[in-house]
Each structure stands twice: as C-alpha cells, then as structure tokens.
Design a protein around this motif. Structure first.
Motif, mmCIF file in Angstrom:
data_model
loop_
_atom_site.group_PDB
_atom_site.id
_atom_site.type_symbol
_atom_site.label_atom_id
_atom_site.label_comp_id
_atom_site.label_asym_id
_atom_site.label_seq_id
_atom_site.Cartn_x
_atom_site.Cartn_y
_atom_site.Cartn_z
ATOM 1 N N MET A 50 0.990 -0.965 -0.644
ATOM 2 C CA MET A 50 0.155 0.127 0.187
ATOM 3 C C MET A 50 1.327 1.059 -0.170
ATOM 4 N N ILE A 51 1.854 1.084 0.843
ATOM 5 C CA ILE A 51 2.702 2.866 0.048
ATOM 6 C C ILE A 51 3.344 2.284 -0.635
ATOM 7 N N ALA A 52 3.881 1.455 -1.027
ATOM 8 C CA ALA A 52 4.358 1.780 -2.465
ATOM 9 C C ALA A 52 3.699 2.168 -3.646
ATOM 10 N N ALA A 53 2.119 2.062 -3.418
ATOM 11 C CA ALA A 53 1.233 3.041 -4.414
ATOM 12 C C ALA A 53 0.992 3.819 -3.619
ATOM 13 N N GLY A 54 1.216 4.719 -3.035
ATOM 14 C CA GLY A 54 0.769 5.428 -2.557
ATOM 15 C C GLY A 54 -0.586 5.449 -1.993
ATOM 16 N N ALA A 55 -1.097 4.647 -1.168
ATOM 17 C CA ALA A 55 -1.953 4.935 -0.752
ATOM 18 C C ALA A 55 -2.627 5.256 0.867
ATOM 19 N N ARG A 56 -3.013 6.342 1.038
ATOM 20 C CA ARG A 56 -3.716 6.365 2.137
ATOM 21 C C ARG A 56 -4.647 5.569 2.862
ATOM 22 N N ILE A 57 -4.984 5.378 4.034
ATOM 23 C CA ILE A 57 -6.000 4.991 5.122
ATOM 24 C C ILE A 57 -6.313 5.886 5.524
ATOM 25 N N LEU A 58 -7.558 5.687 5.268
ATOM 26 C CA LEU A 58 -8.614 7.165 5.776
ATOM 27 C C LEU A 58 -9.362 6.683 7.023
ATOM 28 N N ALA A 59 -9.972 5.607 6.902
ATOM 29 C CA ALA A 59 -10.244 4.789 8.232
ATOM 30 C C ALA A 59 -10.107 3.414 8.538
ATOM 31 N N VAL A 60 -10.071 3.235 10.002
ATOM 32 C CA VAL A 60 -10.409 2.274 10.423
ATOM 33 C C VAL A 60 -11.320 1.526 11.293
ATOM 34 N N ASP A 61 -12.305 0.919 11.744
ATOM 35 C CA ASP A 61 -13.398 1.247 12.171
ATOM 36 C C ASP A 61 -13.821 -0.273 12.349
ATOM 37 N N SER A 62 -14.013 -0.604 13.654
ATOM 38 C CA SER A 62 -14.366 -1.570 14.218
ATOM 39 C C SER A 62 -16.573 -1.659 14.404
ATOM 40 N N ALA A 63 -16.495 -1.113 14.593
ATOM 41 C CA ALA A 63 -18.147 -0.387 14.876
ATOM 42 C C ALA A 63 -18.225 0.668 14.535
ATOM 43 N N PRO A 64 -18.505 1.113 12.537
ATOM 44 C CA PRO A 64 -18.832 1.814 12.192
ATOM 45 C C PRO A 64 -20.570 2.012 12.760
ATOM 46 N N THR A 65 -21.370 3.402 12.445
ATOM 47 C CA THR A 65 -22.639 3.590 13.000
ATOM 48 C C THR A 65 -23.690 2.892 11.949
ATOM 49 N N THR A 66 -24.066 2.165 11.046
ATOM 50 C CA THR A 66 -24.952 1.943 10.624
ATOM 51 C C THR A 66 -26.462 2.635 10.625
ATOM 52 N N LEU A 67 -25.792 3.844 8.915
ATOM 53 C CA LEU A 67 -27.230 4.928 9.012
ATOM 54 C C LEU A 67 -28.596 3.791 8.252
ATOM 55 N N GLU A 68 -28.469 3.743 7.575
ATOM 56 C CA GLU A 68 -29.501 2.580 7.086
ATOM 57 C C GLU A 68 -28.997 0.733 6.330
ATOM 58 N N GLY A 69 -29.918 0.276 6.427
ATOM 59 C CA GLY A 69 -29.662 -0.820 6.299
ATOM 60 C C GLY A 69 -29.053 -1.818 7.090
ATOM 61 N N ASP A 70 -28.647 -2.973 6.213
ATOM 62 C CA ASP A 70 -27.721 -3.873 7.586
ATOM 63 C C ASP A 70 -25.988 -3.928 6.730
ATOM 64 N N TRP A 71 -25.586 -4.332 7.660
ATOM 65 C CA TRP A 71 -23.777 -4.074 7.147
ATOM 66 C C TRP A 71 -23.578 -4.718 7.124
ATOM 67 N N HIS A 72 -21.787 -5.327 6.903
ATOM 68 C CA HIS A 72 -21.244 -6.712 6.716
ATOM 69 C C HIS A 72 -19.656 -6.301 7.473
ATOM 70 N N GLY A 73 -19.671 -7.648 8.177
ATOM 71 C CA GLY A 73 -18.451 -7.138 9.365
ATOM 72 C C GLY A 73 -18.189 -7.094 10.396
ATOM 73 N N THR A 74 -16.826 -6.823 10.878
ATOM 74 C CA THR A 74 -16.531 -6.670 11.985
ATOM 75 C C THR A 74 -15.565 -5.852 12.259
ATOM 76 N N ARG A 75 -15.513 -5.314 10.852
ATOM 77 C CA ARG A 75 -14.260 -3.706 11.060
ATOM 78 C C ARG A 75 -14.450 -3.791 9.501
ATOM 79 N N THR A 76 -14.263 -2.973 8.593
ATOM 80 C CA THR A 76 -14.619 -1.137 7.996
ATOM 81 C C THR A 76 -13.107 -0.325 7.459
ATOM 82 N N VAL A 77 -13.142 -1.184 6.289
ATOM 83 C CA VAL A 77 -11.458 -0.119 6.358
ATOM 84 C C VAL A 77 -11.619 0.540 5.229
ATOM 85 N N LEU A 78 -10.730 1.950 4.801
ATOM 86 C CA LEU A 78 -11.499 3.141 3.794
ATOM 87 C C LEU A 78 -10.115 3.474 3.818
ATOM 88 N N VAL A 79 -9.329 2.953 2.002
ATOM 89 C CA VAL A 79 -8.397 3.723 1.618
ATOM 90 C C VAL A 79 -8.447 3.975 0.093
#
Length: 107
Positions: free
Chosen positions: A29-58
């Motif tokens: 990821m570093i080599a590709a110039g990626a920036r991890i913007l968020a890693v969240d184990s408890a995102p707030t679901t605003l609508e519908g069902d959310w998958h998983g125990t962790r969400t990552v935004l890159v």
C-alpha cells in the motif's frame, strides 16, 4: 483526475491471520501511494445492514492506481492471508467532486 477509494468490510475470524495480512499488505500500500483514511470496528449504520466486524477505507491518487495495486503481484501475495482470516467484501469507488464546489489546493 478523480481519486480512487477501496472499501473493505471484514468479518474477522482469525486475528493472528489478519495481523499477518496487515504486515504483508502495508508495504504494498505504501509503494502504491495509498492513504488509509479510516479503520473502524464499530461503524454507525445509518441504513440497512452492514457486513463485518471491521471496515477499512483506503484512498489512492486515481481509480487506475487503486486497481493496479489490487492487481499487483506484490499484493497478490498478501490477499490470500486476508481472505483466509476473514469473510471480506471489497469495492472500488471513483471519487466525486460536488459541482460548483471549489477545488482544494493540490487536487
């Protein structure tokens, strides 16, 4: 050129396996110039069902850069570690700028 964003949701079943994945994936990821913007184990679901125990935004400089990272030989060595340690869903999004919104410097 719009930025590219990868969102991964993970239902982690093997914490040690995910840790091994993170160690292997981080340099790619570093080599590709990626920036991890968020890693969240408890995102707030605003609508519908959310998958998983962790969400990552890159963030990547472009959709092409994100796709190139995901398809790279280097990341291909890390990806199976994540897939073995978690039930994952991943998407690639094209960035968007609101019409009429001033551009940020450096964009």
């Amino acid at each position: 050129m719009p930025k590219g964003y990868v969102i991964v949701t993970e239902a982690i079943t093997d914490e040690a396996g995910i840790a091994a994945y993170e160690r292997k994936a981080a340099p790619t990821m570093i080599a590709a110039g990626a920036r991890i913007l968020a890693v969240d184990s408890a995102p707030t679901t605003l609508e519908g069902d959310w998958h998983g125990t962790r969400t990552v935004l890159v963030e990547f400089e472009s959709v092409e850069a994100a796709q190139a990272w995901y398809d790279s030989a280097e990341y291909a060595q890390a990806k199976p570690l994540r897939q073995a340690a978690a039930d994952c869903k991943a998407v690639l999004l094209t960035g968007f700028e609101m019409p009429g919104q001033p551009s940020k410097p450096g964009s």
